[in-house]
Design a protein around this motif. Structure first.
Motif, PDB file in Angstrom:
ATOM      1  N   VAL B 410       0.840  -1.200   0.000  1.00  0.00           N
ATOM      2  CA  VAL B 410       0.000   0.000   0.000  1.00  0.00           C
ATOM      3  C   VAL B 410       0.876   1.253   0.000  1.00  0.00           C
ATOM      4  O   VAL B 410       0.677   2.174  -0.795  1.00  0.00           O
ATOM      5  CB  VAL B 410      -0.945   0.003   1.220  1.00  0.00           C
ATOM      6  N   LEU B 479      -6.266  -4.630  -2.037  1.00  0.00           N
ATOM      7  CA  LEU B 479      -5.585  -3.465  -1.471  1.00  0.00           C
ATOM      8  C   LEU B 479      -5.862  -2.200  -2.275  1.00  0.00           C
ATOM      9  O   LEU B 479      -5.573  -1.091  -1.824  1.00  0.00           O
ATOM     10  CB  LEU B 479      -4.075  -3.713  -1.414  1.00  0.00           C
ATOM     11  N   ILE B 483      -5.384   1.744  -1.223  1.00  0.00           N
ATOM     12  CA  ILE B 483      -4.417   2.608  -1.912  1.00  0.00           C
ATOM     13  C   ILE B 483      -5.101   3.848  -2.452  1.00  0.00           C
ATOM     14  O   ILE B 483      -4.657   4.985  -2.219  1.00  0.00           O
ATOM     15  CB  ILE B 483      -3.725   1.832  -3.067  1.00  0.00           C
TER      16      ILE B 483
END
Lengths: 370, 612
Positions: B410, B479, B483
């Motif tokens: 991330v 993710l 992000i």
């Protein structure tokens, strides 16, 4: 490419918001000619240069460089297609590149006829011409003002541009260096035969360097001429004031009985002649008068002679300035003081009596707006 | 060479590398491609427009689109992604009129926390900044190090640090004081609203300090000297010259701090849970993540009133900082400021400050380290139970390893994407006369008004819908959500760093390259990007550090496969494992500090990281 003109600008207009920066600017630069654009700061001369270079877009007008229409008529070429060189006031040397990398840049990117295996030779030659060949590999951040100046010049000339634009290139240098670079610019122009458009606010610089001078004020070109013409007797009041004469005083036009006109000032009265810029229809009104110190001669009051117009006043300030001795004279019942030059062998004290002799035809007269 | 010729040459060169094609075929391709590109170029679709337009659109979209989905959710009768639902105002009625939420209490609590935090941060931050920059205070170098070291230590770790030192039950200082004075309980309570506010405020001091120091250093000493020379005494000079000069910087720092305080989540969630002290952010979090059935619509409706207030503040902030000279172009390298002699008060003041620094910053951190070394912590050091087992547990814990990996992905991806976006944005805003500059600039500031919790909720709604559109767009449980949300949250801060630094590179350097024949792309490659390299690195590290520790977006959007370190720390604390959490926090703080020292060694200071 025509041999006559390298740059032709017609009807250039540019405004920022409601404020006019340029209006109806026309100018040309001939082959091998140095043209200076002279004016006070904020008069639009740099904007004009930036429009020619293509880093600013004018609102209207046309720019032709060589035979190439680069601006106007729906065309607006990006700066990289205009084949000009430019030197900035702060030089704009790229701090992350060496002198060599700075100078070779136009060769790598611009359109020119030099084959790539001759780049090094070419850069060496131009650095030698500038007298900084020993700095080839120096990082740009190590350069002094004068060296940056030379590097910037080398960069702007290395690819043989059609036209060199210079934006107050000498104003960041100290006095001695400025004199030297002024001379070298002329030498370069002579050796390379390049055409230059030179923007400056310094009349000394403009008059020394240029073949022709254009005087600019509030976005307009108010006067054009050779340095000699402009020095001797410019036609526009603005030019007269900008170029500067030490003695400046007000006068009034007064008609005489016989149809002639006389100018009355605190110091002297004289007839309006053809040399004065007072239009025929102006019968009365105020005018500005200018008188160069070197056009005034001085004498001791006791040895008064006849001939021209004479006045006797008091010395209020005196001192050596450069190579001459400058004396400021005050007259009774007059607010105007005159600055005159005397031979350095003369000695006056403040409070001394002094006589001045003025030839009326040397007084330059301009109409004022009111 | 005209654009068209250049394009033709490039295409022909590229085709030359192909073998097995007839020459005629190659020529045909070359001319078609060449013509196409030239046509595009003639329509003004140059590389410059593509790059800058793309970046600006992405930023505008990433700020506006989540907000649209938030609004939509607030007036949708179903859950996000549910098609068979209708528009309704029920959510608003339930939230504001139905009594399901005590909106007035949430509002007053949020205001209380934000105001208190701003006052604490401002008084400490300004005091330290003023004394360090403008006086001959002894040992100020070491003091400055102590005050800037907590940079980027996230608020939830501050909460844990304070629990170990000042917590009512097991805090070392609390137990010592209780025993020493024979009290029934500690004379302070960090679980009270005031305590919570104090912890948040202390956490914000570093930021405030870093935001005001450059302004103080940029005051031209001549301006003050002239005032003294013309008859004003020291206090009059401060009042009429120095203070007005730095006022814009103080007000904008205070506004940013206040906005942060309004959206504060983690400290309130950790310290406020005992008494059920709730602010907007925790209420929104609860209704989506804690309730058995998430109340998406109600959370969205609640967020709406919050955003109205903060958007007004951001608009004011932008108005205040729109003049460039008041802006983040302040570098603090401008002048050698006048040093004022504190005289015989030098040492007493220094000692008092050290006492504050010790109590508020240094001691709590040391106690946390101590706690992390105990097998079980009972409020007092017990040398017999010292152990490194929690560190071993932290390193070998598989879930933590996963979380660390996720956080790294991330952080690195977010930092890279964010850097590209804000550098492009800064260039567009500062270097072009594009029509939408003002709008894009304002949009880039807008996320200031959107606290991480609401941003997390918004991207969650967005991606729930996206998943419905096409399976290929289903990023739920990846993710990507974290992000995207984290990058948007930090656009305002990172873009301020970028804009401030673009201004420092003189545009003439770029113009000179164009005049020397370089195209825009060549100019970017040769001049702008190399000169901007250091700033790019600063922005990248800034984003890495901050996105790595950002809890809010992740806590709203994580699933079992996308747990990140902040979420792990938070849930571990809720499961009451203070020693393990202390060990992780110690490692966290240590790593951040090492990274910052490394950056400093590379020549990047805290000030350049922007102090946000």
């Amino acid at each position: 490419m025509s041999n006559e003109t390298r740059l032709e600008v017609t009807g250039l207009d540019k405004s920022f918001g409601t404020e006019f920066q340029l209006s109806e600017v026309d100018l040309t630069v001939g082959a091998g000619e140095i043209v200076a654009l002279l004016g006070p700061s904020g008069c639009g001369k740099t904007t004009c240069l930036r429009c020619i270079a293509g880093v600013e877009r004018p609102d209207a007008g046309a720019v032709v460089i060589g035979d190439d229409l680069v601006e106007g008529d729906g065309v607006s070429k990006p700066p990289e297609q205009r084949k000009v060189g430019m030197v900035y006031q702060d030089y704009a040397i790229w701090p992350h590149k060496s002198v060599y990398e700075n100078v070779v840049f136009p060769l790598k990117h611009a359109d020119h006829s030099i084959p790539s295996d001759q780049y090094e030779e070419r850069v060496d030659a131009i650095l030698t011409l500038m007298g900084i060949e020993e700095l080839t590999d120096a990082p740009a951040t190590d350069l002094s003002g004068g060296q940056q100046q030379r590097t910037a010049l080398a960069r702007s000339l290395v690819h043989d541009p059609d036209l060199l634009l210079l934006d107050e290139p000498l104003s960041n240098l100290d006095r001695t260096l400025r004199k030297q670079m002024r001379y070298e610019l002329q030498r370069l122009q002579y050796e390379l035969g390049i055409s230059m458009l030179y923007v400056t606010h310094d009349q000394e610089e403009a008059f020394y360097l240029a073949d022709r001078v254009l005087v600019m004020n509030s976005g307009e070109i108010v006067e054009r001429g050779t340095p000699r013409e402009l020095y001797q007797q410019p036609t526009a009041l603005f030019t007269r004031q900008f170029i500067g004469v030490r003695n400046e005083f007000h006068g009034r036009v007064v008609p005489t009985g016989d149809g002639e006109r006389v100018i009355r000032t605190e110091l002297l009265d004289f007839r309006v002649t053809a040399d004065n810029y007072v239009s025929a229809e102006r019968a009365t009104g105020t005018v500005m008068c200018f008188l160069r110190p070197e056009d005034v001669s001085i004498f001791h009051p006791e040895t008064s002679a006849d001939g021209s117009f004479e006045l006797v006043g008091t010395v209020v300030a005196e001192g050596l300035l450069g190579e001459r001795y400058e004396v400021t004279v005050r007259f009774e019942d007059a607010s105007t003081e005159l600055v005159v030059y005397a031979e350095p062998r003369h000695v006056f004290d403040r409070g001394d009596r002094i006589g001045v002799r003025i030839q009326p035809e040397r007084v330059q007269v301009y109409e004022t707006d009111e | 060479m005209s654009t068209r010729e250049a394009v033709l040459e490039t295409v022909t060169d590229a085709l030359d590398t192909l073998t097995g094609w007839s020459l005629a075929a190659k020529r045909r391709i070359a001319s078609v491609v060449g013509l196409g590109t030239t046509l595009l170029a003639e329509r003004g679709l140059t590389a410059r427009r593509l790059v800058l337009g793309g970046v600006s659109l992405t930023i505008a979209g990433s700020v506006l689109v989540p907000l649209v989905f938030l609004l939509w959710t607030s007036v949708w009768s179903g859950y996000p992604g549910q098609l068979d639902a209708t528009f309704t105002l029920d959510n608003f009625v339930t939230v504001y009129l139905g009594g399901a939420y005590d909106v007035l209490a949430l509002l007053s609590n949020s205001l209380f926390v934000a105001t208190g935090m701003t006052l604490i941060a401002m008084s400490f931050g300004l005091l330290f900044a003023w004394l360090f920059v403008r006086t001959n205070l002894p040992t100020k170098g070491a003091m400055e190090l102590a005050i800037v070291s907590p940079y980027a230590v996230p608020a939830y770790i501050y909460a844990i640090i304070y629990i170990t030192a000042y917590g009512p039950k097991n805090g070392l200082v609390s137990t010592l004081l209780t025993n020493l004075l024979g009290l029934e309980s500690a004379p302070f309570d960090i679980f009270s609203p005031l305590g919570i506010t104090f912890v948040i405020g202390v956490n914000a001091v570093t930021t405030f300090y870093l935001l005001t120091v450059p302004a103080l250093k940029d005051v031209n000493p001549a301006l003050e000297e002239v005032s003294r020379i013309h008859g004003a005494n020291l206090l009059q000079t401060v009042r009429s010259v120095s203070f007005p000069l730095i006022l814009p910087a103080i007000v904008s720092a205070a506004l940013v701090t206040f906005l942060r305080g309004l959206g504060e989540f983690s400290v309130v969630a950790i310290l406020g849970s005992r008494d059920g002290f709730d602010v907007y952010a925790t209420a929104i979090w609860r209704s989506i993540r804690i309730r058995a059935l998430p109340r998406y619509g109600e959370a969205a409706a609640l967020a709406c009133s919050f955003l109205v207030a903060t958007l007004v503040l951001v608009w004011y902030y932008r108005k205040l900082t729109s003049r460039k000279e008041d802006f983040m172009t302040l570098t603090g390298r401008g002048y050698q400021p006048n040093m004022w002699d504190l005289g015989r008060w030098r040492w007493p003041i220094a000692l008092a400050l050290w006492a504050v620094l010790l109590l508020v910053w240094v001691l709590p951190i040391l106690i946390m380290v101590l706690v992390s070394l105990h097998s079980t912590w009972f409020g007092q050091p017990d040398l017999s139970t010292l152990t490194l087992s929690h560190y071993v547990a932290a390193v070998t814990n598989l879930r933590l390893q996963d979380a660390f990996l996720n956080s790294t992905v991330v952080g690195v991806t977010g930092a890279t994407v964010g850097t590209v976006l804000v550098v492009g944005l800064a260039y567009y805003v500062e270097r072009t006369d594009g029509r939408f500059r003002g709008l894009v600039d304002f949009l880039s500031l807008t996320p200031l008004a959107i606290p991480g919790i609401i941003m997390g909720a918004s991207v969650l709604f967005l991606f729930l819908w996206l998943g419905k559109v096409h399976p290929a767009l289903n990023f739920y449980g990846t993710l990507v959500i974290i992000i995207v949300g984290s990058v948007i949250v930090y656009i305002p801060f990172s873009s301020r760093i970028a804009v401030g630094n673009v201004v420092q590179i003189h545009s003439r350097l770029e113009e000179a390259a164009r005049l020397c024949g370089a195209s825009w792309t060549q100019q970017m490659r040769e001049i702008f990007l190399p000169l901007f390299r250091d700033t790019t690195a600063i922005i990248w590290f800034y984003l890495l550090i901050h996105i790595f520790q950002l809890i809010t977006v992740a806590i709203m959007t994580y699933t079992s496969s996308t747990r990140v370190v902040p979420v792990e720390v938070f849930t571990l604390y809720l499961n009451a494992n203070l020693e393990l959490v202390s060990a992780i926090s110690t490692m966290f703080v240590g790593t951040t500090l090492l990274l910052l020292l490394l950056l400093r060694y590379m020549g990047i200071t805290f000030y350049e990281l922007g102090g946000w």
